[in-house]
Design an enzyme around this catalytic site. Structure first.
Site, PDB file in Angstrom:
ATOM      1  N   LYS A 145       0.857  -1.361   0.106  1.00 21.66           N
ATOM      2  CA  LYS A 145      -0.063  -0.033   0.162  1.00 21.66           C
ATOM      3  C   LYS A 145       0.646   1.482  -0.051  1.00 21.66           C
ATOM      4  O   LYS A 145       2.125   1.191   0.889  1.00 21.66           O
ATOM      5  CB  LYS A 145      -1.016  -0.058   1.195  1.00 21.66           C
ATOM      6  CG  LYS A 145      -1.887   1.229   1.430  1.00 21.66           C
ATOM      7  CD  LYS A 145      -2.614   0.795   2.833  1.00 21.66           C
ATOM      8  CE  LYS A 145      -3.788   1.908   2.954  1.00 21.66           C
ATOM      9  NZ  LYS A 145      -4.491   1.488   4.017  1.00 21.66           N
ATOM     10  N   SER A 178      -9.288   1.174   3.356  1.00 21.46           N
ATOM     11  CA  SER A 178      -8.600   2.069   2.430  1.00 21.46           C
ATOM     12  C   SER A 178      -7.473   1.451   1.671  1.00 21.46           C
ATOM     13  O   SER A 178      -6.862   1.919   0.813  1.00 21.46           O
ATOM     14  CB  SER A 178      -7.665   3.246   3.304  1.00 21.46           C
ATOM     15  OG  SER A 178      -7.009   2.807   4.353  1.00 21.46           O
ATOM     16  N   SER A 225      -9.436  -0.995   7.474  1.00 25.53           N
ATOM     17  CA  SER A 225      -8.848  -0.789   6.110  1.00 25.53           C
ATOM     18  C   SER A 225      -8.409  -1.928   5.413  1.00 25.53           C
ATOM     19  O   SER A 225      -7.919  -1.981   4.206  1.00 25.53           O
ATOM     20  CB  SER A 225      -8.048   0.535   6.229  1.00 25.53           C
ATOM     21  OG  SER A 225      -8.840   1.566   6.303  1.00 25.53           O
TER      22      SER A 225
END
Lengths: 473, 61
Positions: A79, A154, A178
């Site tokens: 990420k 996320s 997330s």
């Protein structure tokens, strides 16, 4: 041209039997490029760096040096919230556009040591502040099951890339859901470790009290392998726990028999949309059929935990971003900015009272809810995975969808407990439904054992991977 | 280093942030604070993060 490895285990096995790490990495870089084009999953590939490292490991193996480690040759990605020295870390933002990291995050360094290959950065919600998977700067990440739908966030690019088969696993972060929400939306395993088990140094913070980092994978065994590499004491992380290393694969095949799973019909099930109820009832029946005992339980104070999580995230994120909000407010996406600004207007007393409730609520949940159970069952999403258009309308409105999306995930962060999400079926719109299992502190081995028991019986990946590979997009 | 403004609403307005967005942020903050205040209060539960970490470690099964 080799085929991509579907799992971390497969990648490691192929390398162990002689396949070139560089060839495997090249295959996955190409697949990531496709995932970037089709799904907007990729922030930036680091082709040259990844191939150079793969070639280095191949040369070391040819020279007879010992294997790099238990993830030797596994092609992974992270990420865009993790630092890697010399690579950009932009956190899905304009604020950090062009920012180059000077250090490497502990989690990335751990995976390096285990022999994994980092292929690049995956898209994220701006500064990880949002559960929908939207981003005003980089655009929404699209769900491989149906590109008109969100991935959730996320860790949106991580979920899309893994579900697409571009990499077998990726790193995400979880402050209010997330890792679990996007993993669930994309039919994956998402592991949120106990607070303190995996070091967070070098991961751009959203909320220092609640942030955790962990993997998104296609299988439970891969989640265990990844956790073996990731779990460590991190001197740079004030929450980090000193613990003896554990093999999370040991016992993972022991099945569900003998486990007592709490079913909290109140808070966690009350908001379930009818479209997702059937998948959960079927999952509970399967858990029972596989030998688990289902135990009705109450979760006192869990509603409070949910609300206080939002307050803590808002205040801690606003404090982190205050210098930029003071000078560069226009550089944020409007939804991110509104969420951050709520923290600017918060009362310090309310924030401290929220933090003060964590220990007492945790003790209450452990002594009452967990008194007679090993694990707690809860849905991950309470609704079907929405379309991007639906999510955009909700995020821009006065009743943000985020409040609903994190309903079942946020309290787990407040309590610091570990949780694993696993797919359990499809909802009428053809996208995955998923549940999470929540454990006592540091009960990851039990969580993974139970999730693996369910995975083996449900065979979700085996049923649906071919369709995904054929390309829903 | 950037000094922080004494009046956040004014600082945000000066940067072109719409008033409605600032009002929405204030309303969200109020709602979050009300939730915190309405929750049962426990004066023996300190806000010190170490207290939470200790509770987490003693709760290991």
């Amino acid at each position: 041209m080799t085929a991509p490895a579907a799992t971390v285990e497969e990648a490691v096995a192929r390398v162990a039997s002689g396949e070139s790490r560089a060839a495997l990495a090249r295959t996955h870089l190409d697949a990531l490029e496709a995932a970037g084009a089709a799904l907007n999953a990729v922030a930036r590939l680091e082709r040259d760096a990844a191939l150079a490292r793969a070639a280095e490991l191949d040369a070391a193996a040819r020279d007879g040096r010992p294997s790099a480690g238990p993830l030797d040759g596994a092609p992974l990605a992270h990420k865009d919230l993790y630092a890697r020295a010399g690579w950009r870390l932009e956190a899905g933002s304009s604020i950090l556009a062009g920012n180059v990291a000077s250090d490497t995050a502990t989690a990335c360094a751990r995976l390096d040591t285990a022999g994994a290959l980092d292929l690049g950065r995956l898209n994220t919600v701006e500064f990880a502040l949002g559960a929908e998977g939207l981003n005003a700067h980089t655009g929404p990440v699209r769900n491989p099951w149906n590109p008109a739908h969100v991935t959730g966030g996320s860790s949106s690019g991580s979920a899309a890339a893994v579900a697409f088969g571009a990499v077998p696993a990726a790193l995400g972060s979880d402050t209010g859901g997330s890792i679990r929400l996007p993993a669930a939306a994309c039919g994956l395993i998402g592991l949120k470790p106990t607070a303190g088990l995996v070091g967070r140094s070098g991961v751009f913070p959203l909320s220092g009290s609640l942030d955790t980092v962990g993997p998104l994978t296609r299988t439970v065994r891969d989640a265990a392998l990844m956790l073996n590499a990731l779990a460590c004491f991190d001197a740079g992380d004030p929450q980090s726990a000193r613990r003896a290393p554990r093999d999370h694969l040991a016992g993972v095949e022991d099945g569900l028999r003998g486990l007592r799973i709490g079913v909290p019909r109140g808070y966690f099930f009350a908001p379930l949309a009818p479209a997702v109820e059937d998948a959960h009832e079927a999952a509970l029946r399967l858990l029972e059929a596989e030998g688990a005992a289902l135990v009705p339980v109450e979760t006192p104070g869990i509603e409070t935990a949910n609300r206080l999580t939002m307050l803590i995230i808002a205040v801690e994120a606003a404090a982190q971003h205050a210098p930029w909000l003071a000078a560069r407010a226009a550089d944020y996406g409007p939804v991110t900015r509104r969420r951050l600004c709520a923290g600017l207007f918060q009362d310090a007393g309310a924030y401290l009272r929220a933090l003060g409730r964590r220990a007492s609520l945790l003790r209450a949940i452990l002594s009452e809810t967990f008194a007679d159970i090993d694990l707690l069952y809860a849905p991950t999403w309470t609704i079907e995975i929405p379309t991007i258009a639906e999510a955009e309308a909700a995020a821009g409105g006065s009743s943000p969808m985020i409040e609903d999306l994190g309903h079942c995930s946020r309290p787990v962060n407040f309590l610091g407990l570990p949780a694993v999400t696993a797919p359990c079926g499809l909802t009428p719109n053809g996208l995955p439904a998923a549940f999470q299992l929540i454990g006592r502190p540091f009960a990851e081995p039990t969580l993974l054992r139970a999730a693996r028991g369910f995975e083996r019986a449900r065979r979700f990946l085996e049923d649906h991977a071919p369709a995904l590979r054929a390309g829903a997009v | 280093m950037t000094a922080l403004p004494p009046d956040w609403a004014a600082a945000l307005r000066a940067q072109g942030v719409p008033g409605a967005e600032i009002d929405a942020a204030r309303a969200a903050a109020r709602a979050q604070a009300e939730a915190a205040d309405a929750a049962p209060q426990d004066p023996t539960s300190p806000a010190d993060p170490a207290a939470f970490i200790a509770a987490l470690r003693e709760g290991e099964g």
